[in-house]
Design a protein around this motif. Structure first.
Motif, PDB file in Angstrom:
ATOM      1  N   THR A   1       0.830  -1.217   0.000  1.00  0.00           N
ATOM      2  CA  THR A   1       0.000   0.000   0.000  1.00  0.00           C
ATOM      3  C   THR A   1       0.856   1.255   0.000  1.00  0.00           C
ATOM      4  OG1 THR A   1      -1.775  -1.143   1.180  1.00  0.00           O
ATOM      5  CG2 THR A   1      -1.780   1.250   1.255  1.00  0.00           C
TER       6      THR A   1
ATOM      7  N   ALA B   1       2.713   1.701  -3.345  1.00  0.00           N
ATOM      8  CA  ALA B   1       1.802   2.116  -4.411  1.00  0.00           C
ATOM      9  C   ALA B   1       1.424   3.591  -4.270  1.00  0.00           C
ATOM     10  CB  ALA B   1       0.545   1.241  -4.388  1.00  0.00           C
ATOM     11  N   CYS B   2       1.189   4.043  -3.044  1.00  0.00           N
ATOM     12  CA  CYS B   2       0.876   5.469  -2.830  1.00  0.00           C
ATOM     13  C   CYS B   2       2.065   6.349  -3.200  1.00  0.00           C
ATOM     14  CB  CYS B   2       0.486   5.704  -1.371  1.00  0.00           C
ATOM     15  SG  CYS B   2      -1.111   5.004  -0.901  1.00  0.00           S
TER      16      CYS B   2
ATOM     17  N   MET C   1      -7.072   8.399  -6.109  1.00  0.00           N
ATOM     18  CA  MET C   1      -6.260   7.204  -6.307  1.00  0.00           C
ATOM     19  C   MET C   1      -5.581   6.784  -5.008  1.00  0.00           C
ATOM     20  SD  MET C   1      -3.167   6.611  -9.047  1.00  0.00           S
ATOM     21  CE  MET C   1      -4.255   7.177 -10.364  1.00  0.00           C
TER      22      MET C   1
ATOM     23  N   SER D   1      -8.172   5.357  -2.607  1.00  0.00           N
ATOM     24  CA  SER D   1      -8.624   4.045  -3.073  1.00  0.00           C
ATOM     25  C   SER D   1      -7.572   2.978  -2.811  1.00  0.00           C
ATOM     26  CB  SER D   1      -8.956   4.109  -4.570  1.00  0.00           C
ATOM     27  OG  SER D   1      -9.973   5.051  -4.826  1.00  0.00           O
ATOM     28  N   ILE D   2      -6.315   3.311  -3.036  1.00  0.00           N
ATOM     29  CA  ILE D   2      -5.234   2.352  -2.790  1.00  0.00           C
ATOM     30  C   ILE D   2      -5.197   1.962  -1.314  1.00  0.00           C
ATOM     31  CG2 ILE D   2      -2.724   2.101  -2.711  1.00  0.00           C
ATOM     32  CD1 ILE D   2      -2.601   3.771  -5.269  1.00  0.00           C
TER      33      ILE D   2
ATOM     34  N   CYS E   1      -8.673  -0.039  -0.351  1.00  0.00           N
ATOM     35  CA  CYS E   1      -8.857  -1.341  -1.009  1.00  0.00           C
ATOM     36  C   CYS E   1      -7.761  -2.334  -0.641  1.00  0.00           C
ATOM     37  CB  CYS E   1      -8.924  -1.155  -2.524  1.00  0.00           C
ATOM     38  SG  CYS E   1     -10.376  -0.238  -3.085  1.00  0.00           S
ATOM     39  N   MET E   2      -6.516  -1.902  -0.585  1.00  0.00           N
ATOM     40  CA  MET E   2      -5.427  -2.828  -0.323  1.00  0.00           C
ATOM     41  C   MET E   2      -5.347  -3.231   1.140  1.00  0.00           C
ATOM     42  SD  MET E   2      -2.357  -1.575  -2.858  1.00  0.00           S
ATOM     43  CE  MET E   2      -1.462  -3.107  -2.595  1.00  0.00           C
TER      44      MET E   2
END
Length: 473
Positions: free
Chosen positions: A310, A313-314, A345, A348-349, A352-353
């Motif tokens: 997570t 990705a962020c 985004m 959401s990351i 969701c993750m």
């Protein structure tokens, strides 16, 4: 100067000619002591010049008419004020496109609904082992941080078409407040969760028993939140962000004909913005470091690995989105779209993750529950069998409860945990790396294969002996 002629007509090209505006200013002189008396003459003054050649135009100005410094054009009334007879210019204002605003509001609404849905799921299944092991308090904190961060979308698409300049200035300050506090809550919660695991791990390496409470792991969250709050209050009181109108086009009289509005991040506010970026950036980097340290731990629900993915990705999303945001700074539409999409985004990351794997583990726990049909007096019931209270169950050694004796951690209550199993957090199953576990699995497979071969050989020998005995009889 430079002269270029048209090769066909022999006419001098216009881009080699310098044009200027000459202002003839009245200059009254008194000759009363002479026969002329009072005379008025006009003195020429160059106020503007125009040139198509780049080297005659300053680097910070567009090509075209350029005014000389400290040499304003004087009109008939003796001032530099434009005469009333000149028609008002037709000004073009670049507002944020309504379609982009609608899309931004949709992303905010979706972020809000997803965060509330995950928070509701956490509360509803808070007594389940999967949710309880993840410490619901920090999951609530994560949802709250994403809701606050997502609210930045609303203030970012606010312009002076529907709101006053003062309201837009308030929205500019709200951008900083919401984004800073949202990031601090969300990422400090992730940092606290990985920090707890590593703190227990370090204690186990020293063969010490330790109990880490929510209050212990909440300390970094409170410290980061207060640090952000102090910087934001000082910035708002001393150097608040202002909403300004930027003019990008002028007519021949110097009147603005094209403009757009934006938040002015001046040099006075720069130290506060750097301080906020340093605080929250340090939290993100420390969280990544803590998650990286716990990357080889085989935990009950693999939460550390999901937190690490997570955060990475962020960080990747920020590295891609921030440069685009800087390049699109002078375009209100592009700025609103890119900033809203980037915030959506990131939220959401995070949501969701973190939550989707937990929902997956929860569904898997339900599928592992054995159901058996029980027929009583002609009726059928679905009974889910669980070990009764006090029954012996399978257990694994807990490396964090080692105190010199062979302590074991009761792994019962996975589906309907006891009070202790619900409050102790996620269990760490082993300290071995995935590579070490893979080697052990291969070794066990080899041992099982050899044992199976030995069993087969013994079965052949027994069958052979039985056959010989039968023939002898």
């Amino acid at each position: 100067g430079l002269v270029t002629l048209n090769q066909t007509t022999g006419t001098r090209l216009s881009n080699t000619v310098s044009y200027s505006v000459m202002n003839y200013v009245e200059n009254e002189q008194d000759y009363s002591g002479e026969e002329y008396g009072t005379m008025v003459n006009f003195q020429p003054r160059a106020t503007h010049y125009y040139s198509a050649r780049n080297y005659q135009v300053p680097l910070n100005q567009s090509r075209g008419w350029v005014a000389f410094e400290n040499n304003s054009f004087i009109f008939n009334d003796g001032t530099s004020n434009l005469p009333l007879g000149i028609p008002a210019p037709l000004e073009t204002v670049d507002y944020i496109n309504p379609g982009i605003k609608g899309f931004a509001y949709f992303m905010y609404a979706l972020t809000l609904l997803v965060a509330l849905a995950f928070a509701g799921w956490t509360w509803y299944f808070r007594k389940n082992r999967v949710v309880a092991a993840s410490q619901p308090f920090f999951l609530y904190l994560l949802c709250l941080g994403c809701i606050i961060l997502g609210s930045t979308i609303v203030s970012m698409v606010t312009d002076h078409r529907t709101v006053s300049i003062e309201g837009c200035s308030a929205a500019c300050n709200a951008n900083i407040w919401l984004s800073s506090l949202g990031i601090s809550l969300a990422f400090s919660a992730l940092f606290a969760k990985t920090y707890r695991i590593n703190k227990i791990l370090n204690s186990s390496k020293r063969f010490r028993r330790i109990r880490v409470t929510i209050l212990d792991t909440l300390t970094p969250v409170v410290v980061v939140f207060i640090a952000n709050l102090i910087v934001l209050i000082v910035m708002t009181v001393v150097n608040s962000i202002e909403y300004v109108i930027v003019y990008t086009g002028y007519d021949v009289f110097g009147r603005p004909i094209k403009s757009f509005g934006q938040c002015a991040y001046t040099a006075a506010a720069l130290p506060y913005l750097i301080a906020l970026a340093a605080i929250n950036g340090a939290v993100v980097l420390f969280a990544i470091y803590q998650a990286w340290k716990a990357r080889n731990l085989s935990t009950e629900f693999a939460e550390s690995s999901y937190i690490f993915y997570t955060l990475v990705a962020c960080l990747v999303a920020a590295f891609i989105g921030c440069p685009v945001l800087v390049l699109a700074y002078e375009s209100p539409d592009a700025t609103a779209f890119v900033s809203s999409a980037l915030i959506f985004m990131i939220c959401s990351i995070i949501l969701c993750m973190i939550f989707i794997p937990k929902i997956k583990f929860y569904r898997e726990s339900l599928s592992r529950s054995t159901k058996k049909k029980v027929k009583i007096s002609g009726f059928e019931n679905d009974a889910t069998f669980a070990p009764p209270p006090g029954a012996a169950v399978a257990s694994l050694p807990d490396p964090f409860n080692y105190d010199g004796s062979d302590n074991e951690a009761n792994l019962s209550g996975y589906e309907h945990g006891t009070r202790d199993s619900l409050s102790e957090g996620e269990r760490i199953l082993t300290l071995k790396t995935p590579q070490e576990l893979a080697k052990e699995v291969e070794a066990l497979k080899y041992v099982l294969k050899m044992k199976q071969r030995r069993i087969d050989e013994q079965a052949d020998e027994i069958a052979k002996l039985l056959s010989e005995t039968k023939h002898t009889e």
